[in-house]
Structures are given as C-alpha cells and as structure tokens.
Scaffold this motif. Sequence first.
Motif, mmCIF file in Angstrom:
data_model
loop_
_atom_site.group_PDB
_atom_site.id
_atom_site.type_symbol
_atom_site.label_atom_id
_atom_site.label_comp_id
_atom_site.label_asym_id
_atom_site.label_seq_id
_atom_site.Cartn_x
_atom_site.Cartn_y
_atom_site.Cartn_z
ATOM 1 N N GLY A 219 -7.297 12.170 -2.463
ATOM 2 C CA GLY A 219 -6.149 12.290 -1.549
ATOM 3 C C GLY A 219 -4.930 12.854 -2.275
ATOM 4 N N ILE B 85 -5.331 2.128 -3.823
ATOM 5 C CA ILE B 85 -4.130 1.592 -3.167
ATOM 6 C C ILE B 85 -4.421 1.278 -1.704
ATOM 7 N N ARG C 1 -6.600 3.624 9.524
ATOM 8 C CA ARG C 1 -5.167 3.611 9.229
ATOM 9 C C ARG C 1 -4.390 2.590 10.056
ATOM 10 N N LYS D 27 3.147 16.426 5.078
ATOM 11 C CA LYS D 27 3.063 16.847 3.668
ATOM 12 C C LYS D 27 4.358 16.423 3.008
ATOM 13 N N CYS E 140 -6.417 7.158 -3.043
ATOM 14 C CA CYS E 140 -5.281 7.052 -2.119
ATOM 15 C C CYS E 140 -5.715 7.213 -0.672
ATOM 16 N N LEU F 65 -0.998 -3.346 -5.501
ATOM 17 C CA LEU F 65 0.306 -3.165 -4.866
ATOM 18 C C LEU F 65 1.218 -2.613 -5.955
ATOM 19 N N LEU F 66 2.157 -1.800 -5.554
ATOM 20 C CA LEU F 66 3.039 -1.190 -6.552
ATOM 21 C C LEU F 66 3.804 -2.226 -7.375
ATOM 22 N N SER G 175 -3.053 15.239 -1.563
ATOM 23 C CA SER G 175 -1.937 15.663 -0.711
ATOM 24 C C SER G 175 -1.287 14.487 0.001
ATOM 25 N N SER G 176 -1.812 13.291 -0.198
ATOM 26 C CA SER G 176 -1.246 12.124 0.495
ATOM 27 C C SER G 176 0.087 11.723 -0.134
ATOM 28 N N THR H 193 4.325 3.503 -6.751
ATOM 29 C CA THR H 193 2.893 3.231 -6.592
ATOM 30 C C THR H 193 2.084 4.138 -7.515
ATOM 31 N N TYR I 13 -12.598 17.933 0.473
ATOM 32 C CA TYR I 13 -13.421 16.809 0.933
ATOM 33 C C TYR I 13 -14.076 17.089 2.273
HETATM 34 N N1 LIG Z 1 -0.889 -0.222 -2.298
HETATM 35 C C1 LIG Z 1 0.302 0.355 -2.245
HETATM 36 O O1 LIG Z 1 1.225 -0.012 -2.989
HETATM 37 C C2 LIG Z 1 0.484 1.501 -1.280
HETATM 38 C C3 LIG Z 1 1.666 2.259 -1.313
HETATM 39 C C4 LIG Z 1 1.777 3.340 -0.443
HETATM 40 C C5 LIG Z 1 0.735 3.635 0.441
HETATM 41 N N2 LIG Z 1 -0.389 2.867 0.462
HETATM 42 C C6 LIG Z 1 -1.521 3.177 1.369
HETATM 43 O O2 LIG Z 1 -1.993 4.459 1.071
HETATM 44 C C7 LIG Z 1 -2.640 4.989 2.234
HETATM 45 C C8 LIG Z 1 -2.214 6.417 2.369
HETATM 46 O O3 LIG Z 1 -0.858 6.406 2.789
HETATM 47 P P1 LIG Z 1 -0.009 7.723 2.737
HETATM 48 O O4 LIG Z 1 1.264 7.455 3.461
HETATM 49 O O5 LIG Z 1 0.043 8.186 1.336
HETATM 50 O O6 LIG Z 1 -0.933 8.649 3.601
HETATM 51 P P2 LIG Z 1 -0.649 10.054 4.157
HETATM 52 O O7 LIG Z 1 0.331 10.791 3.330
HETATM 53 O O8 LIG Z 1 -0.383 9.951 5.617
HETATM 54 O O9 LIG Z 1 -2.095 10.633 3.926
HETATM 55 C C9 LIG Z 1 -2.523 11.679 4.679
HETATM 56 C C10 LIG Z 1 -3.189 12.636 3.715
HETATM 57 O O10 LIG Z 1 -4.447 12.091 3.381
HETATM 58 C C11 LIG Z 1 -5.313 13.174 3.162
HETATM 59 N N3 LIG Z 1 -6.679 12.711 3.436
HETATM 60 C C12 LIG Z 1 -7.122 12.121 4.566
HETATM 61 N N4 LIG Z 1 -8.442 11.819 4.417
HETATM 62 C C13 LIG Z 1 -8.786 12.236 3.177
HETATM 63 C C14 LIG Z 1 -9.996 12.198 2.438
HETATM 64 N N5 LIG Z 1 -11.137 11.663 2.936
HETATM 65 N N6 LIG Z 1 -9.996 12.698 1.178
HETATM 66 C C15 LIG Z 1 -8.873 13.238 0.640
HETATM 67 N N7 LIG Z 1 -7.699 13.319 1.303
HETATM 68 C C16 LIG Z 1 -7.666 12.813 2.549
HETATM 69 C C17 LIG Z 1 -4.872 14.255 4.091
HETATM 70 O O11 LIG Z 1 -5.054 15.443 3.386
HETATM 71 P P3 LIG Z 1 -5.354 16.862 4.078
HETATM 72 O O12 LIG Z 1 -4.157 17.159 4.951
HETATM 73 O O13 LIG Z 1 -5.500 17.769 2.928
HETATM 74 O O14 LIG Z 1 -6.602 16.671 4.898
HETATM 75 C C18 LIG Z 1 -3.374 13.969 4.316
HETATM 76 O O15 LIG Z 1 -2.568 14.842 3.558
HETATM 77 C C19 LIG Z 1 -2.284 4.091 3.410
HETATM 78 O O16 LIG Z 1 -3.420 3.304 3.721
HETATM 79 C C20 LIG Z 1 -1.151 3.237 2.837
HETATM 80 O O17 LIG Z 1 -1.135 1.952 3.411
HETATM 81 C C21 LIG Z 1 -0.527 1.824 -0.383
#
Ligand SMILES: NC(=O)c1ccc[n+]([C@@H]2O[C@H](COP(=O)([O-])OP(=O)(O)OC[C@H]3O[C@@H](n4cnc5c(N)ncnc54)[C@H](OP(=O)(O)O)[C@@H]3O)[C@@H](O)[C@H]2O)c1
Length: 274
Positions: free
Chosen positions: A78, A175, A182, A263, A145, A217-218, A80-81, A51, A121
């Motif tokens: 995001g 993405i 969520r 993380k 993200c 999407l990836l 750290s996501s 992705t 943020y």
């Molecule tokens: N389109 C695609 O191909 C694709 C692929 C993968 C994932 N996704 C989507 O991406 C999203 C994220 O998924 P994920 O698994 O990567 O999430 P995740 O790792 O669970 O994300 C949580 C992180 O988001 C950060 N965060 C939360 N609110 C934030 C904000 N307002 N600004 C900046 N950082 C923030 C938090 O950081 P802190 O701890 O620093 O607060 C935490 O580390 C989901 O909706 C998922 O469906 C899409």
Amino acid sequence: MGLTFEMEPKTPFGGSLSTLAVIDVASSAIVRKPAALGWEEAAGLPLVGLTAKTTLSEPLLRLPPSEGDSQQTIVVLGGSSGVGQYVVQLGKAAGLRVIATCSATSEHFVRSLGADEVIDYTAGSVLESLRVVKPAQGFVTIVDCVGGTELLDDLPALLTPKTDSFPHGGSYTTIVGDKTDRSTLGGAMLLDTDRTMRARQDASQAGSLPYRYACILLDMNAEWLADLAARAADGRLKVPIDSTYAFEQAREAYERLGTARAKGKVVVEVQAAT
Ligand SMILES: NC(=O)c1ccc[n+]([C@@H]2O[C@H](COP(=O)([O-])OP(=O)(O)OC[C@H]3O[C@@H](n4cnc5c(N)ncnc54)[C@H](OP(=O)(O)O)[C@@H]3O)[C@@H](O)[C@H]2O)c1
C-alpha cells in the motif's frame, strides 16, 4: 502542531473537527509548527508520519549486519496509502531499498516518493512478484498498510531469517491487521477481539515464530514529530494533500475519504488559515 489520541475521551472536546481542543500534554505529541510548514501540511503530517516512523524504528525494524554494499530491502504494502507514502519516503531517507505495492494508476506517484520498485497488486499475485524480487537475504521488513492475510503463510520464506548473527529476524508489521474491510477499525484495536492475531503476536513475542509479527498503533513521540515537521518544512519530506474542504463541507470531505482513492490527506479547514 500536535497529535492527540484518546481511547476513552474524558472531555466533550475529543475529535479533530473543532475550534477548541483540550489536550493532555502528557499523552500527546505536541511540537511547535515550523514557520515554513503550511497549516494544511501540519494537519496532515502527524498521524501518518508518526505511524510510518513507528514501523521503521526499533524494536519493529532491526537491521542485520550489512553484507558488502548490498542494500537492505523493505516492502511497503500500500505504497500510495496515507501511511504507506511516508513509509516509502522514510525508508528511502534511511538508505533502504524500497519495494511498494500499488495500482498502475499510482505507480508514478509512488515512484516520485522514492520507491525503487513498484508491484501492481491488481495485475497478479503480490506473493509471486515478491518471490521474484526478493534479495538473497530476504526482506528486512514488510510493512502492511492495507490489511489481509495473503502473505502470512509465506513470511518465513520472504523475511530475513533468524541467525546467530541476527537473532531478531525480519519483521512483518501491520497497521491494519487481518481484516480488509474499511468499515471496521483495524490496527491494534483488532488485537482485543481477534484471537488469531493475538495468538500470532504472542507467539512472536515469545520468540516461537521464525519471524517477528506486530500489529501496531503509532508511537506518540514528540521528538519524532519535531524531526518529521523539520523535514517537511525544508522539503526533505513530501506531505501530499489530496484535497481541502471548508468546515461546512465536512460531509463531502468524509465522502472523499470513503472512496479510498485519496492521494494524500483530506484536510478540513476548521477555521480558514490566516
Ligand atoms: N495503526 C495505526 O496507527 C494506523 C494509522 C493510520 C491508519 N491506519 C489504518 O491504515 C489503513 C489505511 O488507511 P489510509 O488512510 O492510509 O488508507 P488510504 O490512504 O485511504 O488507502 C487507500 C490506498 O490504499 C491502496 N490500496 C488499496 N488496496 C490495496 C492493496 N490490496 N494493495 C496495495 N494498495 C492498496 C490504494 O492504492 P491505489 O489507489 O494505488 O489502488 C489507495 O491509494 C486503515 O485501515 C487505517 O485504519 C492505522
């Protein structure tokens, strides 16, 4: 190692928590796991790595002609996501300057991945902070993200403008999409139901926006996956693992995921690695 994605599973073997999987090799990215790459890392890398790679590849990321030795700057919302960690790392590896948003508790982690600047943020307006750090030529891309609409109205002022020498202009690639909840699926799935996002993306494709917008999407690109795996195997790419659970603890693994505080990847061992 590989990644499969079926919108409409045709077999009872969909999903990743299984000991047996039927894989359509034509629509999947399948590559051999480098010996030096652990099984947990091999499980954690494909979705997020591909992705991130998609967001930083053409046609989504196009770089304007360089001016002097000024570095092109990208923003990762995001950092750290799950995906953001790889956008930060791949952006740095591509020689870009990386600004990432995260909370103060994640700052050290995100800097350790290579971010040049971090915006908390939780401490104020991300838009105001970006206005302050924006280079004269604007950001070449903002990779979202986390989702939401906070920056959309201001993208013409934040992103690299369209010019004769750079007709593409900067890009905003999400993405997740406009939602921040969520509990519902985001990303390209939202384009089917969200008319505002669809209209924005159509306008971008027609060239009638002053910047480029895409909710994506990836890309299941096996060559990219092989390259990512090689980088991870020799340490050029970090594959953060948050935690590992036995198959019997799958519920706890999902609970950990649901906290949105992981993380790195949450890994479930379907079969204990040997
Ligand atoms: N389109 C695609 O191909 C694709 C692929 C993968 C994932 N996704 C989507 O991406 C999203 C994220 O998924 P994920 O698994 O990567 O999430 P995740 O790792 O669970 O994300 C949580 C992180 O988001 C950060 N965060 C939360 N609110 C934030 C904000 N307002 N600004 C900046 N950082 C923030 C938090 O950081 P802190 O701890 O620093 O607060 C935490 O580390 C989901 O909706 C998922 O469906 C899409």
